[in-house]
Design a protein around this motif. Structure first.
Motif, PDB file in Angstrom:
ATOM      1  N   PRO A  64       0.650  -1.025  -0.024  1.00  0.00           N
ATOM      2  CA  PRO A  64       0.088  -0.176   0.208  1.00  0.00           C
ATOM      3  C   PRO A  64       0.783   1.216  -0.979  1.00  0.00           C
ATOM      4  O   PRO A  64       0.247   2.387  -0.399  1.00  0.00           O
ATOM      5  CB  PRO A  64      -0.750  -0.079   1.003  1.00  0.00           C
ATOM      6  N   THR A  65       2.411   1.471   0.275  1.00  0.00           N
ATOM      7  CA  THR A  65       3.190   2.569   0.718  1.00  0.00           C
ATOM      8  C   THR A  65       3.573   2.815  -0.780  1.00  0.00           C
ATOM      9  O   THR A  65       4.387   3.644  -1.313  1.00  0.00           O
ATOM     10  CB  THR A  65       4.169   2.373   1.511  1.00  0.00           C
ATOM     11  N   LEU A  66       3.792   1.929  -2.058  1.00  0.00           N
ATOM     12  CA  LEU A  66       3.823   1.577  -2.868  1.00  0.00           C
ATOM     13  C   LEU A  66       3.079   3.132  -4.166  1.00  0.00           C
ATOM     14  O   LEU A  66       2.026   2.793  -5.223  1.00  0.00           O
ATOM     15  CB  LEU A  66       3.657   0.191  -4.316  1.00  0.00           C
ATOM     16  N   GLY A  67       4.353   4.496  -4.228  1.00  0.00           N
ATOM     17  CA  GLY A  67       3.735   5.431  -5.109  1.00  0.00           C
ATOM     18  C   GLY A  67       3.802   5.436  -6.464  1.00  0.00           C
ATOM     19  O   GLY A  67       2.563   5.684  -7.378  1.00  0.00           O
ATOM     20  N   GLU A  68       4.512   4.016  -7.491  1.00  0.00           N
ATOM     21  CA  GLU A  68       4.687   4.179  -8.261  1.00  0.00           C
ATOM     22  C   GLU A  68       3.295   3.636  -8.892  1.00  0.00           C
ATOM     23  O   GLU A  68       2.803   3.793 -10.300  1.00  0.00           O
ATOM     24  CB  GLU A  68       6.278   3.397  -8.171  1.00  0.00           C
ATOM     25  N   GLY A  94       0.146   9.509  -5.121  1.00  0.00           N
ATOM     26  CA  GLY A  94       1.383   8.944  -5.687  1.00  0.00           C
ATOM     27  C   GLY A  94       2.638   9.904  -5.189  1.00  0.00           C
ATOM     28  O   GLY A  94       3.563   9.165  -4.463  1.00  0.00           O
ATOM     29  N   PHE A  95       2.180  10.764  -5.014  1.00  0.00           N
ATOM     30  CA  PHE A  95       3.811  11.498  -4.636  1.00  0.00           C
ATOM     31  C   PHE A  95       4.295  11.715  -3.503  1.00  0.00           C
ATOM     32  O   PHE A  95       4.994  12.044  -2.386  1.00  0.00           O
ATOM     33  CB  PHE A  95       3.351  12.955  -5.184  1.00  0.00           C
ATOM     34  N   GLU A  96       2.818  11.865  -2.019  1.00  0.00           N
ATOM     35  CA  GLU A  96       2.844  11.838  -1.186  1.00  0.00           C
ATOM     36  C   GLU A  96       3.676  10.141  -0.523  1.00  0.00           C
ATOM     37  O   GLU A  96       4.616  10.457   0.083  1.00  0.00           O
ATOM     38  CB  GLU A  96       1.835  11.454  -0.385  1.00  0.00           C
ATOM     39  N   LEU A  97       3.891   9.107  -1.165  1.00  0.00           N
ATOM     40  CA  LEU A  97       4.084   7.894  -1.628  1.00  0.00           C
ATOM     41  C   LEU A  97       6.104   7.718  -1.645  1.00  0.00           C
ATOM     42  O   LEU A  97       6.691   7.516  -1.164  1.00  0.00           O
ATOM     43  CB  LEU A  97       3.693   7.077  -1.349  1.00  0.00           C
TER      44      LEU A  97
END
Length: 176
Positions: A64-68, A94-97
């Protein structure tokens, strides 16, 4: 679709076959389908967008932390569903991650140009180039923004710089 481009799909699939829990491979496969569909490299069938979204969701299910993984989801909202506010929300998450994922800055720049937020679009495209200054595709994207906003001299300069990096780029030659 050229065989060289399809190799990326094959490699992502091979990575998934080797490790079904490798979230980044699902995100890459999602990006492949989104890019190929948006650029007309695949037949115009809705199933490609579903593969884009399903693979991105699988990536987020695994990590869940994969911004890509937000990049292909936002791209599907932007290019296929034409839900630009939803795309922008997904880009922001996405940019947060993954604030340094250059590809996402490029897609977001296109989203912003559609909104008429040109200054922000240029800032995002320049951020992509700052993160990956040798990317001909990102250089082309900046040239495209100049062209789209009728800054033709700046577009010509940028396309020439891009051709220094990739003199074989047919699309850059075409727009130049």
């Amino acid at each position: 679709m050229g065989p060289e481009f399809d190799k990326s799909r094959q490699y992502y699939q091979q990575a998934i076959d080797l490790d079904p829990n490798y979230a980044l491979a699902y995100a890459g496969l999602a990006d492949f389908y989104g890019f190929a569909f948006a650029r007309g490299l695949l037949p115009p069938e809705e199933k490609w967008v579903k593969l884009d979204e399903d693979n991105a969701k699988k990536a987020l299910e695994l990590d869940p932390t994969l911004g890509e993984a937000h990049n292909p989801l936002a791209a599907a909202k932007l290019y296929f569903h034409r839900d630009w506010p939803a795309a922008e929300r997904i880009f922001h998450r996405g940019f947060e991650l993954s604030p340094n994922f250059a590809e996402m800055h490029t897609h977001y720049a296109l989203c912003l140009i559609f909104f008429g937020r040109n200054q922000e679009a240029f800032a995002e495209m320049r951020r992509a180039l700052e993160l990956d200054p040798l990317s001909p595709r990102f250089g082309f994207g900046l040239g495209w923004l100049f062209f789209f906003t009728r800054q033709y001299d700046a577009a010509i300069d940028q396309y020439r710089k891009t051709l220094e990096l990739d003199p074989t780029s047919a699309v850059t030659h075409e727009l130049l």
